[in-house]
Design an enzyme around this catalytic site. Sequence first.
Site, PDB file in Angstrom:
ATOM      1  N   SER A 289     -16.880  -2.703 -11.455  1.00  0.00           N
ATOM      2  CA  SER A 289     -16.490  -1.332 -11.111  1.00  0.00           C
ATOM      3  C   SER A 289     -17.295  -0.748  -9.958  1.00  0.00           C
ATOM      4  O   SER A 289     -16.934   0.331  -9.442  1.00  0.00           O
ATOM      5  CB  SER A 289     -16.625  -0.419 -12.338  1.00  0.00           C
ATOM      6  OG  SER A 289     -15.598  -0.693 -13.272  1.00  0.00           O
TER       7      SER A 289
ATOM      8  N   LYS B 132     -15.318   0.158  -6.872  1.00  0.00           N
ATOM      9  CA  LYS B 132     -14.406   1.302  -6.801  1.00  0.00           C
ATOM     10  C   LYS B 132     -14.703   2.264  -5.645  1.00  0.00           C
ATOM     11  O   LYS B 132     -13.775   2.651  -4.913  1.00  0.00           O
ATOM     12  CB  LYS B 132     -14.387   2.037  -8.139  1.00  0.00           C
ATOM     13  CG  LYS B 132     -13.796   1.207  -9.274  1.00  0.00           C
ATOM     14  CD  LYS B 132     -13.960   1.897 -10.624  1.00  0.00           C
ATOM     15  CE  LYS B 132     -13.366   1.062 -11.752  1.00  0.00           C
ATOM     16  NZ  LYS B 132     -13.598   1.674 -13.091  1.00  0.00           N
TER      17      LYS B 132
ATOM     18  N   TYR C 292      -6.705  -5.876  -7.608  1.00  0.00           N
ATOM     19  CA  TYR C 292      -7.773  -5.143  -8.299  1.00  0.00           C
ATOM     20  C   TYR C 292      -8.674  -6.100  -9.066  1.00  0.00           C
ATOM     21  O   TYR C 292      -9.912  -5.994  -9.027  1.00  0.00           O
ATOM     22  CB  TYR C 292      -7.163  -4.109  -9.250  1.00  0.00           C
ATOM     23  CG  TYR C 292      -8.196  -3.381 -10.066  1.00  0.00           C
ATOM     24  CD1 TYR C 292      -9.051  -2.439  -9.480  1.00  0.00           C
ATOM     25  CD2 TYR C 292      -8.343  -3.635 -11.428  1.00  0.00           C
ATOM     26  CE1 TYR C 292     -10.012  -1.772 -10.228  1.00  0.00           C
ATOM     27  CE2 TYR C 292      -9.299  -2.972 -12.194  1.00  0.00           C
ATOM     28  CZ  TYR C 292     -10.125  -2.059 -11.578  1.00  0.00           C
ATOM     29  OH  TYR C 292     -11.081  -1.399 -12.317  1.00  0.00           O
TER      30      TYR C 292
ATOM     31  N   TYR D 191     -18.964   7.922 -15.385  1.00  0.00           N
ATOM     32  CA  TYR D 191     -17.977   8.162 -16.439  1.00  0.00           C
ATOM     33  C   TYR D 191     -18.416   9.272 -17.398  1.00  0.00           C
ATOM     34  O   TYR D 191     -18.805  10.355 -16.970  1.00  0.00           O
ATOM     35  CB  TYR D 191     -17.695   6.856 -17.207  1.00  0.00           C
ATOM     36  CG  TYR D 191     -17.361   5.695 -16.334  1.00  0.00           C
ATOM     37  CD1 TYR D 191     -16.307   5.741 -15.429  1.00  0.00           C
ATOM     38  CD2 TYR D 191     -18.113   4.516 -16.383  1.00  0.00           C
ATOM     39  CE1 TYR D 191     -15.991   4.664 -14.617  1.00  0.00           C
ATOM     40  CE2 TYR D 191     -17.809   3.429 -15.586  1.00  0.00           C
ATOM     41  CZ  TYR D 191     -16.744   3.511 -14.704  1.00  0.00           C
ATOM     42  OH  TYR D 191     -16.449   2.450 -13.906  1.00  0.00           O
TER      43      TYR D 191
ATOM     44  N   VAL E 260     -19.758  -3.389 -15.271  1.00  0.00           N
ATOM     45  CA  VAL E 260     -19.988  -4.023 -16.567  1.00  0.00           C
ATOM     46  C   VAL E 260     -20.674  -5.381 -16.448  1.00  0.00           C
ATOM     47  O   VAL E 260     -21.099  -5.954 -17.456  1.00  0.00           O
ATOM     48  CB  VAL E 260     -18.666  -4.164 -17.363  1.00  0.00           C
ATOM     49  CG1 VAL E 260     -18.136  -2.798 -17.756  1.00  0.00           C
ATOM     50  CG2 VAL E 260     -17.637  -4.969 -16.585  1.00  0.00           C
TER      51      VAL E 260
END
Length: 604
Positions: A64, A67, A189, A241, A259
Amino acid sequence: MESPIESYLKTIHREISDLRDGKPYSTIPAMANVDPDNFGICLTTVDGYMYEVGDTREEFTIQSISKPFTYGLALADLGMEAVDAKVDVEPSGDTFNEISLAPGSGRPSNAMINAGALTATSLVRSRGGNTRFKRILGTYSQFAGRQLGVDEEIFRSEVEHGHRNRALAYLLRSFDIIEDDPTPVIEDYFRQCSVMVNCMDLSIMAATLANSGRNPITGVEVLDLLSVERVLSVMTTCGMYDDAGSWISTVGMPAKSGVAGGTIAVLPGQVGLAIYSPPLDEHGSSVRGMAASQRLSRDMELHFVRAARAGKSAIRAAYDIRATPSGIRRTDEAMDVLREHGHRARVIELNGDLLFAGTESMVRELSGLDDDVDFVILDLRRVDEVADVSLRLLGEARENLTKVGCGLVLIDGEGTLAETFKDVDVPVPTFDTRTAAVEWCENELITRHGGDLLLPSTVEVSQCPALSPLTAEDIESLTLRMEDRTYEKGHVVRRVGQVFGGVYFILSGKIVTSVPGPSGERLKLTTLSAGMTFGELALGSDDRQETTVKALEDVHVKVLTASAIRAIEEEDPKLAVELWKALTRDAYTRVDLYLRETAVRIRD
């Protein structure tokens, strides 16, 4: 000398390594077998200097952390208005894979959650013969400063087990957020999440964002400033988040976690931080990454509230004392010593605020000093704010300098660092002016490398350098015509505007010459000691004294008065010529020193 910053990073790496909470991500089987003990910290400044400790070259997938970089590419391609129409910039307060879509429109809350990241990926277009993913990978590579690649095994595992992401993509397609077949978007992705990086790569990528989109290592502008501004804003509010509030309170930097165990944090204008450790907490962030980030932010004062100003280098100039001599007249032997060994005393001029980035540049300069440097002079006269971290790091740097035999000297008229060195075992010499600090270092160098005889406290007239071209017979003849005088400490020997009163030969003690400053203050020019002369330069100024001469301590001089010089010219013209030749030679030497010091003052 080891940098205090390197020492500090080693310390927190050692201490935080003991944390055993959390588990590596296991939803994707290919990622489950990672070594949980892997732990690296890398910090890159906006001028491209890197500190690293631990497993900084161990590769893992970006996940992530990809992103914000894809989001930035979409912004650069389409502009904010077009991207905002597809993905919002509001914190969701949800976990990374939550379905956070606006009722009715289906617009994802932000580009940091998976739904928004899938949308951002869909907005990147093929261009210039390059597919969407090649452009994404090329952008990541430019951010990292090297060509990156994809872990195909993890990519296949992502494709096989990424059911929720696939469902999100089809849901976005149903709202026409993703406008075409979502399958290629899903695959791109998964591929971007499977790009292999190490802690060093992520640190450079973070530093590129900190440096307004320009890679500090390669110099390539990867992203425009407007896009960087938006990316960092969304990272600040959404990057962590459902833990974003806690993060911004305790760490206070735009950040993104992945992660696979990576974490990046960006302090704009100053530094990019990356941490790698696979065990995750309940929010999907690295346990050690969180702990290390909190420690670094607290100890190094990296929270944006404390470090709000741009972190330009605090170093205004660095040079050795040969470039700015004190102006004290020395014997020829002493000058030879200073010419040979003057590089052993370095001046570092500081300016602006000593926050983390400014302090880091100063500490780096100190840590990189050559082994033969005996003294380093820190000029603090232009320093404004000094953070606590700066005081602590400077104290540690001074200890490290002492261990390698290098002394710290301060120019600190305001007492900026007085408390820092109040209780040290060896006092830190501190002066109000550069001239005084350089004079002290010159004396120390002469004593160390030339012997005590080069700094005599008492001399005979025959030992004065100004008369060295003359024969012993000529010197004796001149001495017989001289007057013997003494002056107490503080006595003004000569004043500005007085007519030429003769040539003064200092046999013991010290005097100082000064001139009026623009605001009425006295500007010190030179310090003269045993063996030096003064008074003769008035002959070059319409026979008028241009400086004030004051005794710094009790002074004993011999004076060849103006009337005595006139008598010599009448009675012994040959001796008069030899005297003027000797004084002219000495005057040129002094003027050369004045010019060099004046050049530095003009630059200031």
